[in-house]
Design a protein around this motif. Structure first.
Motif, PDB file in Angstrom:
ATOM      1  N   LYS A  84      81.755  65.872 -36.434  1.00 37.74           N
ATOM      2  CA  LYS A  84      82.652  66.109 -37.565  1.00 37.74           C
ATOM      3  C   LYS A  84      81.892  66.686 -38.752  1.00 37.74           C
ATOM      4  CE  LYS A  84      85.448  63.640 -40.993  1.00 37.74           C
ATOM      5  NZ  LYS A  84      85.912  62.297 -41.468  1.00 37.74           N
ATOM      6  N   ASN A  85      80.674  66.198 -38.970  1.00 39.51           N
ATOM      7  CA  ASN A  85      79.881  66.614 -40.136  1.00 39.51           C
ATOM      8  C   ASN A  85      78.715  67.522 -39.746  1.00 39.51           C
ATOM      9  OD1 ASN A  85      81.041  64.752 -42.410  1.00 39.51           O
ATOM     10  ND2 ASN A  85      80.685  63.378 -40.679  1.00 39.51           N
ATOM     11  N   PRO A 107      80.232  76.509 -21.081  1.00 44.15           N
ATOM     12  CA  PRO A 107      80.585  75.714 -22.260  1.00 44.15           C
ATOM     13  C   PRO A 107      82.053  75.325 -22.251  1.00 44.15           C
ATOM     14  CG  PRO A 107      80.370  78.030 -22.846  1.00 44.15           C
ATOM     15  CD  PRO A 107      79.907  77.906 -21.417  1.00 44.15           C
ATOM     16  N   ILE A 108      82.342  74.168 -22.822  1.00 42.82           N
ATOM     17  CA  ILE A 108      83.714  73.692 -22.932  1.00 42.82           C
ATOM     18  C   ILE A 108      84.137  73.739 -24.396  1.00 42.82           C
ATOM     19  CG2 ILE A 108      83.440  72.167 -20.941  1.00 42.82           C
ATOM     20  CD1 ILE A 108      83.239  69.811 -22.946  1.00 42.82           C
ATOM     21  N   ALA A 109      85.433  73.634 -24.628  1.00 44.60           N
ATOM     22  CA  ALA A 109      85.939  73.513 -25.995  1.00 44.60           C
ATOM     23  C   ALA A 109      85.688  72.092 -26.482  1.00 44.60           C
ATOM     24  CB  ALA A 109      87.425  73.834 -26.038  1.00 44.60           C
ATOM     25  N   LEU A 110      85.531  71.937 -27.778  1.00 41.50           N
ATOM     26  CA  LEU A 110      85.215  70.634 -28.349  1.00 41.50           C
ATOM     27  C   LEU A 110      86.262  69.586 -27.978  1.00 41.50           C
ATOM     28  CD1 LEU A 110      83.383  68.921 -30.130  1.00 41.50           C
ATOM     29  CD2 LEU A 110      84.632  69.756 -32.126  1.00 41.50           C
ATOM     30  N   GLU A 111      87.520  69.988 -27.957  1.00 41.07           N
ATOM     31  CA  GLU A 111      88.586  69.040 -27.645  1.00 41.07           C
ATOM     32  C   GLU A 111      88.561  68.581 -26.182  1.00 41.07           C
ATOM     33  OE1 GLU A 111      90.446  73.219 -27.959  1.00 41.07           O
ATOM     34  OE2 GLU A 111      88.999  71.981 -29.064  1.00 41.07           O
ATOM     35  N   GLU A 112      87.806  69.246 -25.338  1.00 38.96           N
ATOM     36  CA  GLU A 112      87.685  68.858 -23.933  1.00 38.96           C
ATOM     37  C   GLU A 112      86.579  67.832 -23.701  1.00 38.96           C
ATOM     38  OE1 GLU A 112      87.680  72.203 -21.093  1.00 38.96           O
ATOM     39  OE2 GLU A 112      88.101  73.479 -22.812  1.00 38.96           O
ATOM     40  N   LEU A 113      85.804  67.531 -24.738  1.00 41.94           N
ATOM     41  CA  LEU A 113      84.665  66.637 -24.580  1.00 41.94           C
ATOM     42  C   LEU A 113      85.114  65.232 -24.211  1.00 41.94           C
ATOM     43  CD1 LEU A 113      81.603  66.164 -24.882  1.00 41.94           C
ATOM     44  CD2 LEU A 113      82.024  65.615 -27.296  1.00 41.94           C
ATOM     45  N   GLU A 167      70.859  67.919 -13.055  1.00 46.08           N
ATOM     46  CA  GLU A 167      71.009  68.740 -14.249  1.00 46.08           C
ATOM     47  C   GLU A 167      70.766  67.961 -15.529  1.00 46.08           C
ATOM     48  OE1 GLU A 167      74.903  70.371 -13.953  1.00 46.08           O
ATOM     49  OE2 GLU A 167      74.335  71.872 -12.466  1.00 46.08           O
ATOM     50  N   GLY A 168      70.857  66.642 -15.465  1.00 45.06           N
ATOM     51  CA  GLY A 168      70.653  65.840 -16.665  1.00 45.06           C
ATOM     52  C   GLY A 168      71.932  65.697 -17.481  1.00 45.06           C
ATOM     53  N   PRO A 169      71.936  64.763 -18.434  1.00 42.55           N
ATOM     54  CA  PRO A 169      73.152  64.453 -19.202  1.00 42.55           C
ATOM     55  C   PRO A 169      73.406  65.450 -20.328  1.00 42.55           C
ATOM     56  CG  PRO A 169      71.367  63.046 -19.937  1.00 42.55           C
ATOM     57  CD  PRO A 169      70.818  63.864 -18.799  1.00 42.55           C
ATOM     58  N   LEU A 170      73.731  66.675 -19.947  1.00 38.38           N
ATOM     59  CA  LEU A 170      73.937  67.753 -20.906  1.00 38.38           C
ATOM     60  C   LEU A 170      75.289  68.410 -20.694  1.00 38.38           C
ATOM     61  CD1 LEU A 170      71.450  70.540 -21.954  1.00 38.38           C
ATOM     62  CD2 LEU A 170      73.713  71.155 -21.105  1.00 38.38           C
ATOM     63  N   VAL A 171      75.986  68.643 -21.794  1.00 38.52           N
ATOM     64  CA  VAL A 171      77.233  69.396 -21.781  1.00 38.52           C
ATOM     65  C   VAL A 171      77.148  70.458 -22.875  1.00 38.52           C
ATOM     66  CG1 VAL A 171      79.712  69.304 -22.275  1.00 38.52           C
ATOM     67  CG2 VAL A 171      78.660  67.536 -20.862  1.00 38.52           C
ATOM     68  N   LYS A 172      77.544  71.671 -22.543  1.00 36.87           N
ATOM     69  CA  LYS A 172      77.563  72.749 -23.528  1.00 36.87           C
ATOM     70  C   LYS A 172      78.956  72.839 -24.152  1.00 36.87           C
ATOM     71  CE  LYS A 172      73.919  75.752 -21.680  1.00 36.87           C
ATOM     72  NZ  LYS A 172      73.131  75.853 -22.913  1.00 36.87           N
ATOM     73  N   ILE A 173      78.979  72.967 -25.475  1.00 36.28           N
ATOM     74  CA  ILE A 173      80.239  73.002 -26.213  1.00 36.28           C
ATOM     75  C   ILE A 173      80.297  74.289 -27.033  1.00 36.28           C
ATOM     76  CG2 ILE A 173      81.694  71.812 -27.904  1.00 36.28           C
ATOM     77  CD1 ILE A 173      80.038  69.274 -27.311  1.00 36.28           C
ATOM     78  N   ARG A 174      81.407  74.991 -26.957  1.00 28.72           N
ATOM     79  CA  ARG A 174      81.592  76.165 -27.819  1.00 28.72           C
ATOM     80  C   ARG A 174      81.668  75.678 -29.266  1.00 28.72           C
ATOM     81  NH1 ARG A 174      84.973  77.507 -23.510  1.00 28.72           N
ATOM     82  NH2 ARG A 174      86.843  76.876 -24.648  1.00 28.72           N
ATOM     83  N   PHE A 175      80.841  76.243 -30.116  1.00 32.13           N
ATOM     84  CA  PHE A 175      80.702  75.695 -31.452  1.00 32.13           C
ATOM     85  C   PHE A 175      80.489  76.833 -32.450  1.00 32.13           C
ATOM     86  CE2 PHE A 175      79.258  72.347 -34.415  1.00 32.13           C
ATOM     87  CZ  PHE A 175      80.036  71.285 -33.973  1.00 32.13           C
TER      88      PHE A 175
END
Length: 217
Positions: A72-73, A8-14, A27-35
């Motif tokens: 954001k929401n 997972p990456i940090a949101l600001e790295e997206l 792997e497909g168009p997927l990114v894991k984000i720490r949330f």
């Protein structure tokens, strides 16, 4: 379909540009984000799966706005969709759910211990050509004493309200055209209804309870 070893990456790295190349990968168009899920009923850290189909340079600017709006929401949007699901289940469709509180629904029907994912935010850019913010929350559900689904539940969202649900565990479902999801999106468009009209009774109950929605898209 999706690799479990993705870090997972940090949101600001997206960076949405990476999804264009990921569409061609195994792997497909997927990114894991720490949330962090932060609702009145459940507060948990988890890895959010963000899946974006059909991203291109031509629709990137529009998609950026939708992704930013949802992230954001996120907490209020997810709370809206999950609450809107709880009400019809309680209204006779599922007697076991009716025996549990909305607090228990959030705490016990989201699988925070899943080895695959907890919540996925999935969208298809082709579904948004008219400028609407259409996306889907895919929620892992646990095996327990009361089960609302064997594997996961999809909560289809349009703007700041849910417009349909199902428990189809087909990873390819959102890849296809809007008509593939016509029971949840196309039907709404065909009838010329605004988001939420198909769940009129659920939103009437939520309004009566004083529910506050996220800002409109």
């Amino acid at each position: 379909m999706y690799a479990l070893q993705k870090k997972p990456i940090a949101l600001e790295e997206l960076n949405l540009e990476q999804f264009i190349a990921l569409q061609q990968s195994d792997e497909g168009p997927l990114v894991k984000i720490r949330f962090c899920l932060d609702t009145p009923y459940a507060k948990r850290d988890f890895d959010l799966d963000l899946i974006i189909w059909r991203l291109s340079e031509q629709n990137r600017a529009r998609t950026e706005k939708i992704v930013q709006y949802v992230l954001k929401n996120f907490n209020k949007l997810f709370e809206t969709g999950w609450t809107a699901l709880y009400h019809p289940l309680c209204r006779g469709y599922d007697s076991e759910t009716a025996a549990h509180t909305i607090q228990e629904f959030f705490e016990q029907q989201i699988d925070f211990e899943s080895a695959y994912y907890t919540i996925q935010l999935e969208m298809n850019c082709d579904h948004q050509e008219d400028g609407a913010a259409r996306y889907c929350f895919v929620v892992a559900t646990p095996c327990g004493d009361w089960m609302i689904a064997d594997d996961d539940v999809r909560v289809y969202m349009n703007g700041n309200k849910a417009c349909g649900f199902n428990d189809n565990n087909d990873d390819c479902q959102m890849q296809e055209s809007l008509e593939t999801c016509d029971m949840f999106y196309g039907y709404e468009i065909e009838r010329g209804l605004q988001p939420g009209k198909l769940l009129k009774n659920e939103y009437a109950q939520m309004d009566q309870d004083g529910f506050l929605y996220a800002e409109p898209f």
